[in-house]
Scaffold this active site. Structure first.
Site, PDB file in Angstrom:
ATOM      1  N   GLU A 141     -53.283   9.820 -60.720  1.00 36.36           N
ATOM      2  CA  GLU A 141     -52.658  10.529 -61.848  1.00 36.36           C
ATOM      3  C   GLU A 141     -53.380  11.839 -62.163  1.00 36.36           C
ATOM      4  OE1 GLU A 141     -51.836   7.901 -65.131  1.00 36.36           O
ATOM      5  OE2 GLU A 141     -50.989   6.361 -63.815  1.00 36.36           O
ATOM      6  N   GLU A 191     -48.802   1.849 -59.139  1.00 44.31           N
ATOM      7  CA  GLU A 191     -48.553   1.366 -60.497  1.00 44.31           C
ATOM      8  C   GLU A 191     -47.098   1.614 -60.847  1.00 44.31           C
ATOM      9  OE1 GLU A 191     -50.960   2.935 -63.634  1.00 44.31           O
ATOM     10  OE2 GLU A 191     -52.728   3.147 -62.354  1.00 44.31           O
TER      11      GLU A 191
END
Length: 361
Positions: A142, A247
């Site tokens: 991320e 995720e």
């Protein structure tokens, strides 16, 4: 906002070479492996991807010195053939500290100039010596957002140089077969994730963390948004890489079976090497009793797919270059017979012409 070098029109066809290997995040520490048998019994399928995160509070953790998490998961990986460890590894410590952009930029520059080579060399050696030489390293995940100190925005060029240095350092370890997963969050976030891409020679998988949250509301919005699911699939195909979803899960919109079905259908029709749902509230389908519709949809959809082709493990192939109590109601559901693990393996290359918990979600 236009996506640099990524088509947002008709997606490039890139079907998977087989069913995506199944992972789930239940807990980082020993509770994760302890809970997995219950999850597997509920689902009726075997999990072959162990998902965990190295703590980012101090450098000792990144070196593998805080051994509980690493030792627990490498033992799990070694217990059965066909399993693989997918390990999220921060690039900067402390990784969840609210560090300023200026401080992050300084740390990235130091890393790019080799200040932490020895730390990543230690981590690589520990993984190889523990029997996890084929670990998938989800490095600096991320990076296009602002949640973590290991982010790209404060200095994209230094971030890319630092990534390259880490990969090159870890690949020097004798016996390693690591694969490095570049995994931004879906969408443009703070910076376009394409600005952070460090190069095909140091990336083996192009991942994406994708939760049920805006902008947009319908699954089609997540596909078509700038730097969204379609851009991700196209970019990976153009670079000859498979994709992953380290995720994914529910979030802003509560219990939404349509989102779960949309994600699983997307995964099954693209070149996805593995995926892993974040199974804790509000994201999950087994440990979180507030998502009963999504729980049923997740289990039903995966069992439907497994009836067509058994869920494979992720092969230990060479890279492309040199905590809550389980949901009692869900657990009481009748478990279907476990599908046998396949000897097949999703391809680690693709062709453009081929038909902590995480806090972003």
């Amino acid at each position: 906002m236009a996506v640099a070098s990524v088509s947002l029109g008709t997606p490039v066809p890139a079907p998977s070479a087989g069913p995506a290997a199944l992972g789930v995040f239940l807990a980082s520490d020993k509770r994760g492996p302890d809970l997995l048998p219950g999850f597997e019994a509920w689902l009726g399928l075997k999990v072959t991807v162990g998902r965990t995160y190295l703590p980012g509070e101090r450098w000792k953790s990144l070196e593998g010195g805080d051994s509980e998490i690493l030792d627990t998961w490498t033992r799990w990986r070694a217990a059965q053939p066909g399993r693989v460890l997918a390990l999220n590894v921060p690039m900067v410590t402390p990784n969840e500290s609210g560090m300023s952009d200026r401080a992050v930029a300084r740390k990235l520059a130091k890393g790019a100039h080799g200040a932490h080579d020895g730390r990543f060399r230690k981590l690589a050696g520990k993984l190889v010596s523990s029997g996890a030489a084929d670990t998938i390293i989800v490095l600096g995940w991320e990076m296009n957002g602002t949640t973590y100190s290991s982010r790209c925005g404060p200095d994209p060029e230094a971030w890319k140089q630092y990534w390259r240095r880490i990969v090159q350092t870890m690949r020097e370890t004798p016996g390693q077969r690591f694969r490095f997963d570049f995994a931004p969050s879906r969408g443009s976030d703070a910076v376009p994730w394409t600005d952070c891409y460090p190069g095909d020679d140091v990336v083996d998988i192009i991942g994406m963390d994708s939760y049920d949250q805006g902008p947009g509301h319908e699954f089609a919005d997540y596909v078509d948004q700038p730097y969204g699911l379609r851009a991700h699939a196209d970019f990976a195909a153009q670079h000859g890489k498979p994709i992953s979803f380290p995720e994914w899960g529910l979030f802003r919109n509560g219990d939404r079976p349509a989102y779960v079905e949309g994600m699983l259908d997307w995964i099954s029709t693209h070149n996805v090497v593995y995926h892993s749902i974040s199974d804790y509230c509000p994201h999950g389908v087994w440990q979180c009793s507030s998502n009963p519709g999504s729980s049923e949809a997740f289990r039903r959809r995966l069992l439907e797919r497994a009836s067509l082709a058994s869920t494979p493990s992720v092969c230990a192939a060479s890279p492309s270059s040199a905590p809550s109590t389980p949901n009692p109601a869900a657990s009481a559901a009748a478990a279907a017979p476990s599908a046998p693990a396949s000897a097949g393996c999703p391809s680690l290359t693709s062709s453009a012409s081929a038909s902590p918990a995480p806090s972003s979600g």
